[in-house]
Design an enzyme around this catalytic site. Sequence first.
Site, PDB file in Angstrom:
ATOM      1  CG  PHE A 299      46.514  26.120  56.213  1.00  0.00           C
ATOM      2  CD1 PHE A 299      47.486  25.321  56.791  1.00  0.00           C
ATOM      3  CD2 PHE A 299      46.765  26.672  54.978  1.00  0.00           C
ATOM      4  CE1 PHE A 299      48.690  25.083  56.144  1.00  0.00           C
ATOM      5  CE2 PHE A 299      47.963  26.448  54.319  1.00  0.00           C
ATOM      6  CZ  PHE A 299      48.925  25.645  54.900  1.00  0.00           C
TER       7      PHE A 299
ATOM      8  CE  LYS B 122      40.306  28.900  52.510  1.00  0.00           C
ATOM      9  NZ  LYS B 122      40.730  28.862  51.086  1.00  0.00           N
TER      10      LYS B 122
ATOM     11  CG  ASP C 283      43.797  23.488  42.708  1.00  0.00           C
ATOM     12  OD1 ASP C 283      44.022  22.404  42.133  1.00  0.00           O
ATOM     13  OD2 ASP C 283      43.429  23.558  43.894  1.00  0.00           O
TER      14      ASP C 283
ATOM     15  CB  ILE D  97      29.483  25.229  54.621  1.00  0.00           C
ATOM     16  CG1 ILE D  97      30.380  26.471  54.520  1.00  0.00           C
ATOM     17  CG2 ILE D  97      28.130  25.599  55.187  1.00  0.00           C
ATOM     18  CD1 ILE D  97      29.792  27.593  53.664  1.00  0.00           C
ATOM     19  N   GLY D  98      32.517  23.534  55.293  1.00  0.00           N
ATOM     20  CA  GLY D  98      33.662  22.942  54.610  1.00  0.00           C
ATOM     21  C   GLY D  98      34.911  23.023  55.459  1.00  0.00           C
TER      22      GLY D  98
ATOM     23  CB  VAL E 179      34.487  27.272  54.699  1.00  0.00           C
ATOM     24  CG1 VAL E 179      33.624  28.363  54.066  1.00  0.00           C
ATOM     25  CG2 VAL E 179      35.864  27.243  54.048  1.00  0.00           C
TER      26      VAL E 179
END
Length: 707
Positions: free
Chosen positions: A202, A220, A318, A197-198, A205
């Site tokens: 590094f 993750k 962030d 999904i992502g 996910v």
Amino acid sequence: MADLEAVLADVSYLMAMEKSRSQPAARASKRIVLPDPSVRSIMQKFLEKSGDMKFDKIFNQKLGFLLLKDYAENVSESPCPQIKFYEAIKEYEKMETPDERLTKAREIYDHHIMVEMLAHAHNYSKESLQHVQYHLLKQNVPPDLFHRYVLEICDQLRGDIFQRFLESDKFTRFCQWKNLELNMQLTMNDFSVHRIIGRGGFGEVYGCRKADTGKMYAMKCLDKKRIKMKQGETLALNERIMLSLVSTGQDCPFIVCMTYAFQSPDKLCFILDLMNGGDLHYHLSQHGVFTEQEMIFYASEVILGLEHMHNRFVVYRDLKPANILLDENGHVRVSDLGLACDYSKKKPHASVGTHGYMAPEVLAKGVAYDSSADWFSLGCMLYKLLKGHSPFRQHKSKDKNEIDKMTLTQDIELPNEGLSKDCRDLLEGLLKRDVPDRLGCRGKGPTEVKEHPFFKDVDWQTVYLRRMTPPLIPPRGEVNAADAFDIGNFDDDEVKGVKLQDGDSDLYKNFNIVISERWQNEIAETIFEVVNQDADKAESKKRSKQKIKVAVEEKDSDVIVHGYIKKLGGPFTSAWQTKYGKLYPSRLELYPESLTAKPELVFMDQIEDVCAEMQTIKGETAIIVKLRDGFKEPKICLTNSDEISLKEWHTSLRTAHKVSQELLQRMGRKAIKIYGVNHDPMLSESERPGSVTRAFLNRASSVDSGV
């Protein structure tokens, strides 16, 4: 073919989500088996040493509360109305509106206070009663109306009720669950991994399902070789530390929190809250800019997420729409704590974050900062939700240096049209370049942001309970993420020459973690009752087959510790055999696993030493008990897959042996004083093993309470 695989992956993922939503326990493909009840002996000592045997420590754990409640309602011989009273108050505290709270408060007063007063059984202070009566008369119902009663309820429960609970089988069950929690060693086999999904710098996910509870999470996975290649070890470990900081203690529904972290030989894995609704950057591109009324919703939930971090001295660094994730109902959480920093001991100086959202003090070289940076970033993000771009990208500039220069030097000129007075004042306050002038940095932190006139109509309790209506609800039955083809894959050739060394593993030796509160909530919401029922049946069946009973050893004898342990034995001492061990001051008894025969006895004077360091024997960490000359075995090797039990057995054996040696030496010196020689004249030659000590132990063992 690739399209078909993507569709099948989406269908499988959505089916898992739907089943997890309705009956997560039914999706469990792996069964939890609780440790044997004898683990109570070990766990009680462990909890006493760690200070966790106290009422508050157990009562404030989810499983501890449920088992104490079970004892009070189903086992205790005397009535215990305090638990229901406590639960009613907790339900009241979560009420959204004053009208709801007033109705619930009157119900509590009628059912838990007035009834006891009429029966002359209301054992609470006059001050607590009068406080509630006064506020009900005024129809004033703050969330903490019954706080004094909560304190008094806990005082009553921690007395006789709690002591009887500690002597009951319900406390034994708590020890079993706690032992299971503390010995958890997760691997990839504990999860069913679904579609990607992502992807980040590094790793990737994935959506995943926990095998033993059926609960859905995001996994993750960071590639250790890729981390090493990019020298990102500090970033990876920092993310683990920051996630544990914000995920421990009171739960925050506005941060993507971590429940577990574990590792495989080549991956670091974080198990996180699963957010299926996409991110705000995606929805901004699909939905278009938001109105002020819509923006209030996102601002309110994000502010509570930042407040949770700042209360733990964590600056996020962030904040941007792409890091704000939506759940299936439209509520949001702050995600990705890779750049977050603990400023409790030392303020950071590094210039990190996303250009266009970084505060001036973050961009300035060598300037220390704290939570101030997040309030500036919040102003930038809210501006983008309203206008579609960062306040420092007026001309859609992509030049990072130009954006940074504008951030450091330019005063924000907000447009005259399209913004209310309060909204304009909020943004101007958040975007102040000078930290002391910035909203959120004037001494009251998040409170001064929450008290700004822009949020005058916001009920922050309603926001916290996630009962504020979201402006946008992601479509159901869809995977709100790019498909696997668009997300892409890493180029494995990039890390082909990277080798992981032993030193790399040492970096991650403390990486694994289980967040206790979140694991206990997961268990309570899914399989707690089912596992307890299965354990009750199995334990009852096992007890009926045992010829030797070990009931309540702690009270009936001077046994130091007892429970199942493995001994290296069998032909050529080549196999680990399960024994039931009982350690007394004078001896160690090792029964066969079935508890159907007499034990093997090892007296303390037969032991030369219990080695201070455990050793690895046949792949297991083992306790080494060296025996004196003349014994049929030179040593006894003991092990246990339960790390807590193994350490407690090791400590108890060493202590018992040391105490017995000191006692025997004193007895020997007494014998010399009395008889002039180091022997006991009461012993015949056939009985004398060479010193008075064995005679003393034999006589001592005859008075020890046995099985």
